[in-house]
Design a protein around this motif. Structure first.
Motif, PDB file in Angstrom:
ATOM      1  N   GLY A 140       0.793  -1.099   0.089  1.00  0.00           N
ATOM      2  CA  GLY A 140       0.123  -0.094  -0.191  1.00  0.00           C
ATOM      3  C   GLY A 140       0.901   1.235   0.071  1.00  0.00           C
ATOM      4  N   PHE A 141       2.000   1.165   0.832  1.00  0.00           N
ATOM      5  CA  PHE A 141       2.842   2.383   0.843  1.00  0.00           C
ATOM      6  C   PHE A 141       3.512   2.663  -0.661  1.00  0.00           C
ATOM      7  CE2 PHE A 141       7.373   3.932   1.098  1.00  0.00           C
ATOM      8  CZ  PHE A 141       7.113   5.122   1.618  1.00  0.00           C
ATOM      9  N   PHE A 142       4.006   1.728  -1.451  1.00  0.00           N
ATOM     10  CA  PHE A 142       4.363   1.902  -2.687  1.00  0.00           C
ATOM     11  C   PHE A 142       3.298   2.453  -3.707  1.00  0.00           C
ATOM     12  CE2 PHE A 142       7.647  -0.449  -0.861  1.00  0.00           C
ATOM     13  CZ  PHE A 142       8.671   0.026  -1.712  1.00  0.00           C
ATOM     14  N   LEU A 143       2.099   1.908  -3.622  1.00  0.00           N
ATOM     15  CA  LEU A 143       0.961   2.272  -4.311  1.00  0.00           C
ATOM     16  C   LEU A 143       0.569   3.869  -3.806  1.00  0.00           C
ATOM     17  CD1 LEU A 143      -1.638   1.848  -6.371  1.00  0.00           C
ATOM     18  CD2 LEU A 143      -2.755   0.935  -4.210  1.00  0.00           C
ATOM     19  N   GLN A 144       0.398   4.298  -2.801  1.00  0.00           N
ATOM     20  CA  GLN A 144       0.168   5.822  -2.679  1.00  0.00           C
ATOM     21  C   GLN A 144       1.319   6.618  -2.995  1.00  0.00           C
ATOM     22  OE1 GLN A 144      -2.828   6.668  -1.688  1.00  0.00           O
ATOM     23  NE2 GLN A 144      -3.491   4.323  -1.649  1.00  0.00           N
ATOM     24  N   LEU A 145       2.727   6.110  -2.760  1.00  0.00           N
ATOM     25  CA  LEU A 145       3.792   6.951  -2.907  1.00  0.00           C
ATOM     26  C   LEU A 145       3.867   7.149  -4.687  1.00  0.00           C
ATOM     27  CD1 LEU A 145       6.133   8.195  -1.795  1.00  0.00           C
ATOM     28  CD2 LEU A 145       7.438   6.068  -2.374  1.00  0.00           C
ATOM     29  N   SER A 146       3.360   6.145  -5.388  1.00  0.00           N
ATOM     30  CA  SER A 146       3.553   6.385  -6.817  1.00  0.00           C
ATOM     31  C   SER A 146       2.252   7.233  -7.204  1.00  0.00           C
ATOM     32  CB  SER A 146       3.174   5.023  -7.656  1.00  0.00           C
ATOM     33  OG  SER A 146       3.336   5.121  -8.743  1.00  0.00           O
ATOM     34  N   TYR A 147       0.930   7.028  -6.549  1.00  0.00           N
ATOM     35  CA  TYR A 147      -0.098   7.724  -6.892  1.00  0.00           C
ATOM     36  C   TYR A 147       0.197   9.284  -6.559  1.00  0.00           C
ATOM     37  CZ  TYR A 147      -4.988   9.566  -7.061  1.00  0.00           C
ATOM     38  OH  TYR A 147      -5.945  10.141  -7.182  1.00  0.00           O
ATOM     39  N   PHE A 148       0.308   9.518  -5.409  1.00  0.00           N
ATOM     40  CA  PHE A 148       0.614  11.041  -5.131  1.00  0.00           C
ATOM     41  C   PHE A 148       1.816  11.494  -5.564  1.00  0.00           C
ATOM     42  CE2 PHE A 148      -2.518   9.587  -1.707  1.00  0.00           C
ATOM     43  CZ  PHE A 148      -3.351  10.670  -1.883  1.00  0.00           C
ATOM     44  N   GLY A 149       2.711  10.664  -5.913  1.00  0.00           N
ATOM     45  CA  GLY A 149       4.088  11.636  -6.358  1.00  0.00           C
ATOM     46  C   GLY A 149       4.650  11.388  -7.656  1.00  0.00           C
ATOM     47  N   ASN A 204      -7.548   0.231  -7.670  1.00  0.00           N
ATOM     48  CA  ASN A 204      -6.219  -0.017  -7.211  1.00  0.00           C
ATOM     49  C   ASN A 204      -5.439  -1.466  -8.061  1.00  0.00           C
ATOM     50  OD1 ASN A 204      -6.099   1.633  -5.296  1.00  0.00           O
ATOM     51  ND2 ASN A 204      -7.172   0.673  -3.961  1.00  0.00           N
ATOM     52  N   VAL A 205      -6.331  -2.352  -8.298  1.00  0.00           N
ATOM     53  CA  VAL A 205      -5.617  -3.446  -9.037  1.00  0.00           C
ATOM     54  C   VAL A 205      -5.003  -2.918 -10.361  1.00  0.00           C
ATOM     55  CG1 VAL A 205      -6.092  -5.611 -10.491  1.00  0.00           C
ATOM     56  CG2 VAL A 205      -7.149  -5.156  -8.031  1.00  0.00           C
ATOM     57  N   LEU A 206      -5.995  -2.277 -11.165  1.00  0.00           N
ATOM     58  CA  LEU A 206      -5.224  -1.862 -12.424  1.00  0.00           C
ATOM     59  C   LEU A 206      -4.142  -0.825 -12.241  1.00  0.00           C
ATOM     60  CD1 LEU A 206      -8.891  -1.081 -14.116  1.00  0.00           C
ATOM     61  CD2 LEU A 206      -7.149  -2.958 -14.678  1.00  0.00           C
ATOM     62  N   GLY A 207      -4.221  -0.191 -11.238  1.00  0.00           N
ATOM     63  CA  GLY A 207      -3.209   0.953 -10.949  1.00  0.00           C
ATOM     64  C   GLY A 207      -1.959   0.204 -10.537  1.00  0.00           C
ATOM     65  N   SER A 208      -2.215  -0.866  -9.756  1.00  0.00           N
ATOM     66  CA  SER A 208      -0.843  -1.612  -9.541  1.00  0.00           C
ATOM     67  C   SER A 208      -0.080  -2.271 -10.413  1.00  0.00           C
ATOM     68  CB  SER A 208      -1.349  -2.696  -8.372  1.00  0.00           C
ATOM     69  OG  SER A 208      -1.993  -2.125  -7.078  1.00  0.00           O
ATOM     70  N   LEU A 209      -0.900  -2.364 -11.757  1.00  0.00           N
ATOM     71  CA  LEU A 209      -0.180  -3.063 -13.015  1.00  0.00           C
ATOM     72  C   LEU A 209       0.826  -1.990 -13.315  1.00  0.00           C
ATOM     73  CD1 LEU A 209      -2.909  -4.704 -14.818  1.00  0.00           C
ATOM     74  CD2 LEU A 209      -1.480  -5.794 -13.212  1.00  0.00           C
ATOM     75  N   PHE A 210       0.921  -0.798 -13.078  1.00  0.00           N
ATOM     76  CA  PHE A 210       1.767   0.394 -13.615  1.00  0.00           C
ATOM     77  C   PHE A 210       2.446   1.202 -12.576  1.00  0.00           C
ATOM     78  CE2 PHE A 210      -1.906  -0.775 -16.505  1.00  0.00           C
ATOM     79  CZ  PHE A 210      -1.260  -1.174 -17.703  1.00  0.00           C
ATOM     80  N   TYR A 211       1.831   1.305 -11.545  1.00  0.00           N
ATOM     81  CA  TYR A 211       2.411   2.202 -10.801  1.00  0.00           C
ATOM     82  C   TYR A 211       3.918   1.958 -10.103  1.00  0.00           C
ATOM     83  CZ  TYR A 211      -1.877   5.539 -10.026  1.00  0.00           C
ATOM     84  OH  TYR A 211      -2.759   6.203 -10.526  1.00  0.00           O
ATOM     85  N   LYS A 271      -4.635 -18.388 -10.505  1.00  0.00           N
ATOM     86  CA  LYS A 271      -4.467 -19.325  -9.321  1.00  0.00           C
ATOM     87  C   LYS A 271      -2.863 -20.254  -9.308  1.00  0.00           C
ATOM     88  CE  LYS A 271      -8.491 -17.962  -7.802  1.00  0.00           C
ATOM     89  NZ  LYS A 271      -8.477 -17.007  -6.875  1.00  0.00           N
ATOM     90  N   ILE A 272      -2.173 -19.685 -10.193  1.00  0.00           N
ATOM     91  CA  ILE A 272      -1.031 -20.582 -10.246  1.00  0.00           C
ATOM     92  C   ILE A 272      -0.109 -20.244  -9.028  1.00  0.00           C
ATOM     93  CG2 ILE A 272       1.188 -20.734 -11.695  1.00  0.00           C
ATOM     94  CD1 ILE A 272      -0.415 -20.221 -14.138  1.00  0.00           C
ATOM     95  N   ILE A 273      -0.139 -18.805  -8.711  1.00  0.00           N
ATOM     96  CA  ILE A 273       0.651 -18.273  -7.336  1.00  0.00           C
ATOM     97  C   ILE A 273      -0.699 -17.591  -6.502  1.00  0.00           C
ATOM     98  CG2 ILE A 273       2.774 -18.282  -8.563  1.00  0.00           C
ATOM     99  CD1 ILE A 273       2.357 -15.102  -8.872  1.00  0.00           C
ATOM    100  N   SER A 274      -0.131 -17.318  -5.276  1.00  0.00           N
ATOM    101  CA  SER A 274      -0.971 -16.499  -4.715  1.00  0.00           C
ATOM    102  C   SER A 274      -0.412 -15.211  -3.860  1.00  0.00           C
ATOM    103  CB  SER A 274      -1.353 -17.206  -3.346  1.00  0.00           C
ATOM    104  OG  SER A 274      -2.189 -16.553  -2.400  1.00  0.00           O
ATOM    105  N   LEU A 275      -0.618 -14.190  -4.565  1.00  0.00           N
ATOM    106  CA  LEU A 275       0.174 -12.884  -4.708  1.00  0.00           C
ATOM    107  C   LEU A 275      -0.854 -11.814  -4.570  1.00  0.00           C
ATOM    108  CD1 LEU A 275       2.953 -11.770  -4.094  1.00  0.00           C
ATOM    109  CD2 LEU A 275       2.721 -11.125  -6.755  1.00  0.00           C
ATOM    110  N   SER A 276      -0.907 -10.898  -3.379  1.00  0.00           N
ATOM    111  CA  SER A 276      -1.873  -9.630  -3.290  1.00  0.00           C
ATOM    112  C   SER A 276      -1.236  -8.815  -4.196  1.00  0.00           C
ATOM    113  CB  SER A 276      -1.678  -9.093  -1.995  1.00  0.00           C
ATOM    114  OG  SER A 276      -2.329  -7.728  -2.047  1.00  0.00           O
ATOM    115  N   PHE A 277      -2.283  -8.127  -5.013  1.00  0.00           N
ATOM    116  CA  PHE A 277      -2.079  -7.106  -6.081  1.00  0.00           C
ATOM    117  C   PHE A 277      -1.237  -5.985  -5.744  1.00  0.00           C
ATOM    118  CE2 PHE A 277      -5.867  -5.724  -4.062  1.00  0.00           C
ATOM    119  CZ  PHE A 277      -5.522  -4.165  -3.959  1.00  0.00           C
TER     120      PHE A 277
END
Length: 339
Positions: free
Chosen positions: A1-10, A248-255, A297-303
């Motif tokens: 979440g920290f990396f997502l918000q850092l990328s979004y706001f920065g 947030n899922v779509l943003g995490s693909l690029f942020y 379901k090949i791996i289990s990884l939070s977005f």
């Protein structure tokens, strides 16, 4: 979440564009600070509304499915009779649940007493029955003869507004929702149009454009990006359990990758542009691959971890590629590693 918000706001153009309109660096920094501070109470209020609606439905009748349109679809399908029976049973179960909740609130049974255990047992059974009813509705909606939308998470608050609030207030609230949504959409479309003009059209166009021509082209780019966003929304409307999760899922693909590029530009200037570009492309492919592996379901990884992988991947791979892609840098990098 920290990396997502850092990328979004920065780094997000929709946010950075606001900072660039400030009259001074101090105002820009203040805008960034206020943006972060306001985000916390705003998120709290959004989550508080959800908690209040949840509490309301504990003491009042809850719809078996919040998307009324999909219930009407089922009512006109081969499940018409079954749906009528299910609704009747569900209403009886809801009346029992409301009675038990009101009894629990009025009597204030002591925890661990026989009455407390009895009420808890009844409530647990009603919740299990409610879950089975909802699963039945979703299974019917997924039937090949129906093919409806079985995710009603985004309709919970809207159903509450339509069913429980006065009509005048309903119209006002829906208008506010549309205005708020359009404000966010306008910022995104303007960012996409300005990036298209500055980073691509003006850079590769040989003709000198007047301000009026640039304005007309910007409007065309805005229109085209609007069509593109509508198409993506039609394809991605059912990603995740809710709309905010889908965003947030779509943003995490690029942020994550974008954040990695900015971190290299600000703090690791010895990495060449070619190395950063190649590493960004490779890491982005890897992030999208991880996302699909998780989807199947090949791996289990939070977005949220995709942001970490993207940011750190660009930095680390950029260091490695810089040895081979930056002329004369191989020796310097190896010497730095020895130190």
């Amino acid at each position: 979440g920290f990396f997502l918000q850092l990328s979004y706001f920065g780094t997000d153009q929709s946010q950075v564009g606001r900072y660039l309109t400030a009259r001074s660096t101090s105002e820009s920094k203040l805008g960034l600070l206020m943006n972060g501070l306001v985000k916390i109470p705003m998120q709290f209020l959004i989550l508080l509304i959800g908690a209040l609606v949840f509490s309301f439905y504990q003491f009042n009748k809850e719809p078996v499915f919040f998307n009324q349109t999909q219930l009407e679809v089922l009512a006109n399908s081969k499940f018409k009779d079954s749906l009528a029976i299910l609704k009747k049973d569900y209403d009886a179960m809801q009346r029992l649940k409301v009675e038990q909740m009101n009894l629990l609130a009025e009597k204030h049974f002591q925890k661990g007493s026989p009455d407390w255990d009895k009420v808890r047992s009844v409530l647990r059974n009603t919740e299990d029955q409610k879950a089975r009813f909802r699963e039945t509705i979703k299974r019917w909606l997924q039937d090949n003869s129906v093919r409806g939308d079985y995710n009603d998470t985004n309709y919970i608050f809207l159903r509450f507004v339509v069913d429980k609030l006065p009509k005048g207030l309903v119209g006002l609230l829906i208008a506010v929702i549309f205005l708020a949504a359009w404000g966010s959409i306008a910022a995104a479309l303007n960012s996409l149009a300005s990036s298209s003009m500055v980073d691509f059209h003006k850079r590769y166009s040989k003709n000198v454009l007047s301000e009026q021509k640039e304005f007309k082209l910007s409007r065309i780019y805005t229109f085209l990006w609007g069509i593109f966003c509508v198409m993506i929304a039609q394809l991605a409307y059912n990603i995740g359990n809710s709309l905010i999760e889908a965003v947030n899922v779509l943003g995490s693909l690029f942020y994550g990758v974008i954040l990695g590029i900015f971190l290299v530009a600000f703090y690791i200037k010895r990495i060449s542009a070619n190395a950063v570009f190649v590493s960004a492309v490779i890491v982005e492919i890897g992030v999208i691959t991880l996302h699909f592996f998780n989807q199947y379901k090949i791996i289990s990884l939070s977005f949220l971890w995709l942001n970490v992988v993207g940011a750190l991947g660009v930095i680390l791979l950029g260091y490695v590629l810089n040895i081979f892609l930056a002329p004369g840098s191989k020796k310097e990098v190896l010497q730095e590693a020895e130190l």
